[in-house]
Motif scaffolding. Structure first.
Motif, PDB file in Angstrom:
ATOM      1  N   GLY A  41       0.844  -1.183   0.000  1.00 40.52           N
ATOM      2  CA  GLY A  41       0.000   0.000   0.000  1.00 40.52           C
ATOM      3  C   GLY A  41       0.880   1.234   0.000  1.00 40.52           C
ATOM      4  O   GLY A  41       1.941   1.250   0.639  1.00 40.52           O
ATOM      5  N   THR A  42       0.478   2.250  -0.731  1.00 45.50           N
ATOM      6  CA  THR A  42       1.303   3.454  -0.778  1.00 45.50           C
ATOM      7  C   THR A  42       0.979   4.419   0.348  1.00 45.50           C
ATOM      8  O   THR A  42       1.822   5.188   0.758  1.00 45.50           O
ATOM      9  CB  THR A  42       1.149   4.177  -2.127  1.00 45.50           C
ATOM     10  N   GLY A  43      -0.241   4.380   0.853  1.00 46.75           N
ATOM     11  CA  GLY A  43      -0.593   5.258   1.965  1.00 46.75           C
ATOM     12  C   GLY A  43      -0.501   6.719   1.580  1.00 46.75           C
ATOM     13  O   GLY A  43      -0.088   7.078   0.485  1.00 46.75           O
ATOM     14  N   SER A  44      -0.882   7.570   2.499  1.00 50.15           N
ATOM     15  CA  SER A  44      -0.772   9.000   2.218  1.00 50.15           C
ATOM     16  C   SER A  44       0.548   9.479   2.791  1.00 50.15           C
ATOM     17  O   SER A  44       0.931   9.102   3.891  1.00 50.15           O
ATOM     18  CB  SER A  44      -1.960   9.743   2.818  1.00 50.15           C
ATOM     19  N   ARG A  45       1.270  10.251   2.038  1.00 48.93           N
ATOM     20  CA  ARG A  45       2.618  10.662   2.433  1.00 48.93           C
ATOM     21  C   ARG A  45       2.700  12.182   2.512  1.00 48.93           C
ATOM     22  O   ARG A  45       2.945  12.851   1.523  1.00 48.93           O
ATOM     23  CB  ARG A  45       3.642  10.130   1.437  1.00 48.93           C
ATOM     24  N   THR A  46       2.500  12.709   3.714  1.00 45.70           N
ATOM     25  CA  THR A  46       2.674  14.146   3.907  1.00 45.70           C
ATOM     26  C   THR A  46       4.170  14.440   3.943  1.00 45.70           C
ATOM     27  O   THR A  46       4.981  13.562   4.227  1.00 45.70           O
ATOM     28  CB  THR A  46       2.024  14.591   5.231  1.00 45.70           C
ATOM     29  N   PRO A  47       4.564  15.685   3.670  1.00 47.83           N
ATOM     30  CA  PRO A  47       5.995  16.013   3.705  1.00 47.83           C
ATOM     31  C   PRO A  47       6.653  15.703   5.054  1.00 47.83           C
ATOM     32  O   PRO A  47       7.775  15.222   5.106  1.00 47.83           O
ATOM     33  CB  PRO A  47       6.018  17.513   3.402  1.00 47.83           C
TER      34      PRO A  47
END
Length: 193
Positions: free
Chosen positions: A134-140
């Motif tokens: 899963g790539t998931g959400s990636r915040t900075p």
């Protein structure tokens, strides 16, 4: 012990190097219980059904403080407790994902001591395997603090990797969480379609 086959092949053709032994086709997926992980788990089950392969679900764990922390006096009893907690967490994740409904394929669950990326890549070693992440959400901020498991797998895997993007509903859920954390009132116009 099987003996190596003397069949010569081109480098891009998969060859079983042991006579009379069939390679087990498997779809490997990481599990943490996050919405992105559950989406990847369902996609992996669908891929395993299509490929007539086994589904291997991997939950990576590390002792408190990581490997360095385990060297600083963490005894065998504490490590056994950590592993037991990981096994229980894997059971919870599988129960959440599938419940009473079985995935329709042979399912094996593994808890592996190590980092998630390395555990997944080590489990999916055969070029015939499929690794689903899963790539998931990636915040900075999250990118700075924690490396991406999906990027690690894409860079190091010996087999094809299927990266499952997060659900659009996950972004909306995170938006609601942020709104609640900052105590921002809901605008009724946002509810209208």
């Amino acid at each position: 012990m099987p003996t190596p086959s003397s069949v010569a092949a081109l480098p891009w053709e998969p060859v079983n190097v042991y006579e009379g032994e069939e390679a087990v086709r498997k779809v490997v997926v990481g599990a943490t219980g996050t919405p992105g992980s559950l989406a990847a788990l369902h996609q992996a089950a669908a891929e395993a059904r299509v490929r007539d392969a086994e589904l291997w679900v991997v939950l990576a764990w590390q002792p408190p403080g990581g490997e360095l922390g385990s060297r600083n006096g963490l005894g065998p009893a504490a490590l056994a407790e950590c592993r037991a907690a990981a096994v229980e967490r894997l059971r919870e994740v599988l129960d959440t994902a599938f419940g009473a409904v079985k995935p329709g394929v042979t399912l094996s669950g593994f808890t592996v001591r190590g980092t998630p990326g390395a555990a997944l890549v080590d489990t999916a070693r055969d070029p015939e395997d499929l690794l689903v992440v899963g790539t998931g959400s990636r915040t900075p901020l999250l990118r700075l603090v924690r490396p991406s498991v999906a990027r690690y797998c894409l860079a190091h895997a010996a087999c094809p990797v299927l990266a499952v993007p997060p659900s659009p509903l996950q972004a909306e859920l995170e938006s609601v969480h942020r709104r609640n954390a900052w105590r921002i009132p809901l605008d009724p116009r946002e509810l209208a379609p």
